[in-house]
Write a protein that holds these residues in place. Sequence first.
Motif, short mmCIF file in Angstrom:
data_model
loop_
_atom_site.label_atom_id
_atom_site.label_comp_id
_atom_site.label_asym_id
_atom_site.label_seq_id
_atom_site.Cartn_x
_atom_site.Cartn_y
_atom_site.Cartn_z
N ARG A 17 4.57 18.06 14.43
CA ARG A 17 4.15 17.44 13.18
C ARG A 17 4.75 16.05 13.04
O ARG A 17 5.95 15.86 13.14
N VAL A 18 3.86 15.07 12.81
CA VAL A 18 4.28 13.68 12.68
C VAL A 18 4.52 13.35 11.21
O VAL A 18 5.56 12.81 10.85
N SER A 19 3.53 13.68 10.36
CA SER A 19 3.67 13.35 8.94
C SER A 19 2.80 14.29 8.11
O SER A 19 1.88 14.92 8.62
N VAL A 20 3.13 14.34 6.83
CA VAL A 20 2.37 15.12 5.86
C VAL A 20 2.04 14.20 4.71
O VAL A 20 2.93 13.59 4.11
N GLU A 21 0.74 14.09 4.39
CA GLU A 21 0.29 13.24 3.29
C GLU A 21 -0.28 14.13 2.20
O GLU A 21 -1.21 14.89 2.44
N HIS A 22 0.30 14.01 1.01
CA HIS A 22 -0.15 14.82 -0.13
C HIS A 22 -1.07 13.98 -0.99
O HIS A 22 -0.71 12.88 -1.41
N GLY A 23 -2.26 14.51 -1.27
CA GLY A 23 -3.21 13.87 -2.17
C GLY A 23 -3.39 14.73 -3.40
O GLY A 23 -2.77 15.78 -3.54
N PRO A 24 -4.26 14.31 -4.31
CA PRO A 24 -4.46 15.10 -5.53
C PRO A 24 -5.06 16.48 -5.26
O PRO A 24 -4.74 17.44 -5.95
N SER A 25 -5.90 16.60 -4.26
CA SER A 25 -6.50 17.91 -3.99
C SER A 25 -6.43 18.30 -2.52
O SER A 25 -6.88 19.38 -2.15
N VAL A 26 -5.86 17.44 -1.68
CA VAL A 26 -5.83 17.70 -0.24
C VAL A 26 -4.45 17.35 0.32
O VAL A 26 -3.85 16.36 -0.09
N THR A 27 -3.98 18.17 1.24
CA THR A 27 -2.77 17.86 1.99
C THR A 27 -3.18 17.64 3.44
O THR A 27 -3.77 18.52 4.05
N LYS A 28 -2.87 16.48 3.98
CA LYS A 28 -3.27 16.14 5.34
C LYS A 28 -2.02 16.14 6.23
O LYS A 28 -1.03 15.49 5.92
N VAL A 29 -2.09 16.89 7.33
CA VAL A 29 -0.99 16.98 8.28
C VAL A 29 -1.42 16.27 9.56
O VAL A 29 -2.47 16.57 10.12
N ASN A 30 -0.62 15.31 10.00
CA ASN A 30 -0.89 14.60 11.25
C ASN A 30 -0.02 15.18 12.36
O ASN A 30 1.18 15.36 12.18
N TRP A 31 -0.66 15.49 13.50
CA TRP A 31 0.01 16.12 14.62
C TRP A 31 -0.01 15.21 15.84
O TRP A 31 -0.97 14.49 16.07
#
Length: 165
Positions: A17-31
């Motif tokens: 896991r590189v980063s985790v981006e939290h949005g209002p309705s979505v959580t995006k995980v970059n690998w």
Amino acid sequence: MVRIPITDRYVISLGCRVSVEHGPSVTKVNWSVTHLPEGGSPRPARGDREIGVICPRCRRSFSVRVETLTKARIKQRVQRALGWLLVLSLLATIPLLIQLGGRTVEEGDDQAVDNIGTLFLLAAAGVIVGPSLLFSASMHDGVGKLRLIRADGRKTMWVRGHRLF
């Protein structure tokens, strides 16, 4: 669905896991995904084998279990057969459920209620479990059980920040 051919060589797709981006309705995980070993390695001839892997990004040590070629293919075929059996069972259970659901039931007739309940559970299993088995069969490649190896040599059950792709 992605069909993964199971061959006599395996490749471990390890994601860090590189980063985790939290949005209002979505959580995006970059690998960051690394394919180890490059070009593949031969599968074990007998029995499952534990393979040691080091994450090239964070330098942590892991172990991965690799199945034999025949075991991996048999698991994939069994999952696919059970999935299709459950999906095809819908051809019988849904018409029966509609037919029995439209009947008038006498008061105190517990058998009719039990039949509808059983058919409903079978139809639900066909709708939920059948496609799930088909999907997991298409993704099965015989590589699994990612475990972190601690400094004392013990293996953990939970691996945070890493996964197999």
